[in-house]
Motif scaffolding. Sequence first.
Motif, short mmCIF file in Angstrom:
data_model
loop_
_atom_site.label_atom_id
_atom_site.label_comp_id
_atom_site.label_asym_id
_atom_site.label_seq_id
_atom_site.Cartn_x
_atom_site.Cartn_y
_atom_site.Cartn_z
N ALA A 93 0.85 -1.19 0.00
CA ALA A 93 0.00 0.00 0.00
C ALA A 93 0.89 1.24 0.00
O ALA A 93 2.03 1.21 0.47
CB ALA A 93 -0.90 0.00 1.22
N PHE A 94 0.35 2.32 -0.53
CA PHE A 94 1.06 3.59 -0.50
C PHE A 94 0.03 4.72 -0.48
O PHE A 94 -1.14 4.51 -0.76
CB PHE A 94 2.02 3.73 -1.68
N VAL A 95 0.51 5.89 -0.11
CA VAL A 95 -0.34 7.08 -0.09
C VAL A 95 0.08 7.95 -1.27
O VAL A 95 1.27 8.19 -1.48
CB VAL A 95 -0.19 7.84 1.24
N LEU A 96 -0.90 8.39 -2.02
CA LEU A 96 -0.65 9.26 -3.18
C LEU A 96 -1.20 10.65 -2.87
O LEU A 96 -2.39 10.81 -2.60
CB LEU A 96 -1.34 8.70 -4.43
N CYS A 97 -0.31 11.64 -2.88
CA CYS A 97 -0.70 13.03 -2.67
C CYS A 97 -0.57 13.76 -4.01
O CYS A 97 0.48 13.70 -4.65
CB CYS A 97 0.20 13.70 -1.64
N THR A 98 -1.63 14.44 -4.40
CA THR A 98 -1.66 15.11 -5.70
C THR A 98 -2.03 16.58 -5.52
O THR A 98 -2.91 16.91 -4.73
CB THR A 98 -2.69 14.44 -6.63
N VAL A 99 -1.33 17.43 -6.27
CA VAL A 99 -1.65 18.86 -6.27
C VAL A 99 -1.92 19.30 -7.71
O VAL A 99 -1.36 18.76 -8.66
CB VAL A 99 -0.51 19.72 -5.66
N ASN A 100 -2.80 20.27 -7.83
CA ASN A 100 -3.05 20.91 -9.12
C ASN A 100 -2.08 22.08 -9.26
O ASN A 100 -1.77 22.76 -8.27
CB ASN A 100 -4.48 21.44 -9.20
N LEU A 101 -1.64 22.32 -10.47
CA LEU A 101 -0.73 23.42 -10.76
C LEU A 101 -1.49 24.45 -11.58
O LEU A 101 -2.13 24.11 -12.59
CB LEU A 101 0.48 22.90 -11.54
N LEU A 102 -1.44 25.68 -11.12
CA LEU A 102 -2.16 26.77 -11.78
C LEU A 102 -1.18 27.85 -12.20
O LEU A 102 -0.19 28.10 -11.50
CB LEU A 102 -3.20 27.38 -10.84
N TYR A 103 -1.47 28.48 -13.32
CA TYR A 103 -0.68 29.63 -13.77
C TYR A 103 -1.67 30.75 -14.05
O TYR A 103 -2.57 30.60 -14.88
CB TYR A 103 0.12 29.28 -15.03
N VAL A 104 -1.52 31.84 -13.34
CA VAL A 104 -2.47 32.95 -13.39
C VAL A 104 -3.89 32.39 -13.23
O VAL A 104 -4.79 32.65 -14.01
CB VAL A 104 -2.32 33.78 -14.69
N GLU A 105 -4.02 31.55 -12.22
CA GLU A 105 -5.29 30.95 -11.82
C GLU A 105 -5.91 30.01 -12.85
O GLU A 105 -7.08 29.65 -12.75
CB GLU A 105 -6.30 32.04 -11.41
N GLN A 106 -5.13 29.59 -13.85
CA GLN A 106 -5.61 28.65 -14.87
C GLN A 106 -4.86 27.32 -14.71
O GLN A 106 -3.65 27.31 -14.48
CB GLN A 106 -5.36 29.20 -16.28
N PRO A 107 -5.56 26.20 -14.85
CA PRO A 107 -4.89 24.90 -14.68
C PRO A 107 -3.86 24.64 -15.77
O PRO A 107 -4.12 24.88 -16.96
CB PRO A 107 -6.04 23.89 -14.77
N ILE A 108 -2.68 24.16 -15.34
CA ILE A 108 -1.63 23.83 -16.32
C ILE A 108 -1.09 22.42 -16.13
O ILE A 108 -0.39 21.91 -17.00
CB ILE A 108 -0.46 24.84 -16.30
N GLY A 109 -1.38 21.78 -15.00
CA GLY A 109 -0.86 20.43 -14.82
C GLY A 109 -1.10 19.91 -13.42
O GLY A 109 -1.82 20.51 -12.62
N THR A 110 -0.46 18.77 -13.15
CA THR A 110 -0.55 18.15 -11.82
C THR A 110 0.83 17.62 -11.42
O THR A 110 1.68 17.36 -12.26
CB THR A 110 -1.54 16.97 -11.80
N TYR A 111 0.98 17.47 -10.13
CA TYR A 111 2.18 16.85 -9.58
C TYR A 111 1.72 15.93 -8.46
O TYR A 111 0.80 16.27 -7.71
CB TYR A 111 3.14 17.91 -9.03
#
Length: 156
Positions: free
Chosen positions: A69-87
């Motif tokens: 088992a593992f824990v996956l933490c995900t964040v959204n990446l925004l540029y000038v409040e617009q979505p550009i990706g994830t990490y």
Amino acid sequence: MDHQSLLDWEREHRAMKRTEDGFWRCFKRWREENREDYLRTFSGKLYDEFITVDNRSITLQYSFNRDEAFVLCTVNLLYVEQPIGTYAIEFFLQGAVADDFLAFEDGLLQDRMLKIKHQLRTARIALREGMDVETASRIAELPLSCVHVLKEKYVR
């Protein structure tokens, strides 16, 4: 593990903070080591001040392939409040990092980046012409906070 146990695990291991910090390390390393890919992905360079990291999720996952088992933490990446990706970072249950993933694949990213760059350019021109920050923000359709940063750092 119930949701409260998962949140307790996150607090104990500071997983979301480590994920945000991990993004910045990964992004800066990618930008330096793969400059051409970075410039192509974003149609030029980005202002770091306009990149924000927004918590997306924390999940407990089990992989039959890895038999753990593992824990996956995900964040959204925004540029000038617009979505550009994830990490995302995969953590072993003991808290050590297993792997991380940086993704900017989005069919609309190029169009979004061109629009944002046009908005930033419009705001810079408006500020150089002597317009106040509020007016430049309205004309460029940018958040006021972004136009303040432009004025303070990038408009002479």
